[in-house]
Design a protein around this motif. Sequence first.
Motif, PDB file in Angstrom:
ATOM      1  N   THR A 295       0.191   6.745   1.830  1.00 42.16           N
ATOM      2  CA  THR A 295       0.454   5.434   1.223  1.00 42.16           C
ATOM      3  C   THR A 295      -0.259   5.224  -0.101  1.00 42.16           C
ATOM      4  O   THR A 295       0.178   4.389  -0.904  1.00 42.16           O
TER       5      THR A 295
ATOM      6  N   SER B 124       1.524   3.509  -3.621  1.00 42.19           N
ATOM      7  CA  SER B 124       0.853   2.269  -4.014  1.00 42.19           C
ATOM      8  C   SER B 124       0.261   2.392  -5.417  1.00 42.19           C
ATOM      9  O   SER B 124       0.331   1.449  -6.218  1.00 42.19           O
TER      10      SER B 124
ATOM     11  N   GLY C  97       3.259   2.377  -7.674  1.00 36.41           N
ATOM     12  CA  GLY C  97       3.897   1.068  -7.672  1.00 36.41           C
ATOM     13  C   GLY C  97       3.111   0.042  -8.460  1.00 36.41           C
ATOM     14  O   GLY C  97       3.688  -0.735  -9.238  1.00 36.41           O
ATOM     15  N   SER C  98       1.790   0.028  -8.297  1.00 37.27           N
ATOM     16  CA  SER C  98       0.986  -0.942  -9.040  1.00 37.27           C
ATOM     17  C   SER C  98       1.039  -0.659 -10.536  1.00 37.27           C
ATOM     18  O   SER C  98       1.080  -1.589 -11.352  1.00 37.27           O
TER      19      SER C  98
ATOM     20  N   ASN D 281      -0.762  -3.327  -3.670  1.00 37.76           N
ATOM     21  CA  ASN D 281      -0.861  -1.879  -3.864  1.00 37.76           C
ATOM     22  C   ASN D 281      -2.274  -1.454  -4.247  1.00 37.76           C
ATOM     23  O   ASN D 281      -2.751  -0.399  -3.814  1.00 37.76           O
TER      24      ASN D 281
ATOM     25  N   THR E   7      -4.277  -1.156  -1.182  1.00 36.98           N
ATOM     26  CA  THR E   7      -3.993   0.087  -0.464  1.00 36.98           C
ATOM     27  C   THR E   7      -4.678   1.278  -1.131  1.00 36.98           C
ATOM     28  O   THR E   7      -5.215   2.166  -0.453  1.00 36.98           O
TER      29      THR E   7
END
Length: 360
Positions: free
Chosen positions: A147, A151, A154-155, A328, A331
């Motif tokens: 993950t 993350s 994505g961030s 994110n 995470t």
Amino acid sequence: MFSWFERRIDPFRPEPAAPPPPGLGAFYWHFTRQIWPWILVMLVTGFAVAAIEVMVYAFFGRIVDILAHTTPDRLWPDHGPTLLLMGAVVLFGRPLTQIIDDLVSRQTVMPSFTALVRWQSHRRVVRQSLSFFQNDFAGRIASRVMTTAPSLRGSLVDAIDSLWYALLYAGGAVLVLGDLDPLLALPLVIWFLAYLGTLVVFLPKLRRNSNGIAKANALLSGRVVDGYTNIQTVKLFAHAEREDAYVKSALAEHMDMVRTQMRTITAMTFTVTSLSALLMTGMAATAIALWVHGIVSVGAIAVGIGLASRLSTMSGWIMWSVNGVFENIGTVQEGLATITPPLTVVDAPDARPLAVGAGE
């Protein structure tokens, strides 16, 4: 075309000599510096998309003013080149910049960068000592490795797509409206400052909540996967109720963290929605008042209300994007605990390659 963009990043490239550092910012830079040219391209294409978006609304106001002050027979002789230029920007410039931005983001960065972070993180973790794995849940270790990569990506992508786009769009809107009349830009400036204040108030709470949710999620995944992995032992000792309670406590903790996050998001949504309503009302009132006194044209009203409407719509999207960024980041912070610890079993400084001369 797709395959060319997809091959720009090699996820299995040689890794940096230094291991991933434990600091959050340094951890991000450890991976993003490996693809920095494409991050720069994303910034440039994002700027172009935002700039053209603002230009389109300026075009609408210009067209309204042209039609209001030109007779049909003089439209093309007097304004033909201007109309053709605006049409070319909308018809060709806008789709072209958008498709380039999408290709870089979705084809080049998203799949390959995620794979790069996962591959390098896995290679780091799998070289830890046996005690490292014995002292943690296998499920939690795997969850963090899997993950952390999406993350982190994505961030990074959301921050570029939403925050960068929003700042450029809002800044461009202020310049366009200020060029028409400074008073017309005043409602937008007030809204923007209030919107930034809202983010300053709520974002630290979102970040703390997201970090807590990430930890609770890793704990829950670790307990569930640990139970499945050792199902033979669970069945042998016939303690299903004890296992249920073990997982239930982790699930309840995760649910409480999510509820806290949802309360913060609901309060933030209400605040942003109220600010958007004030922006629309304030912009319309200011534009009409300036028109009544002959200060601005009808085209300026169209530009002002159009930009205010667009920003009101964008404010909700930005809010969710910012929320996603901090979820994110939480995470990624959780993943640091697994990916960045130093290796405890390493070769001696003067170790030589093993040479096996014979099988006996």
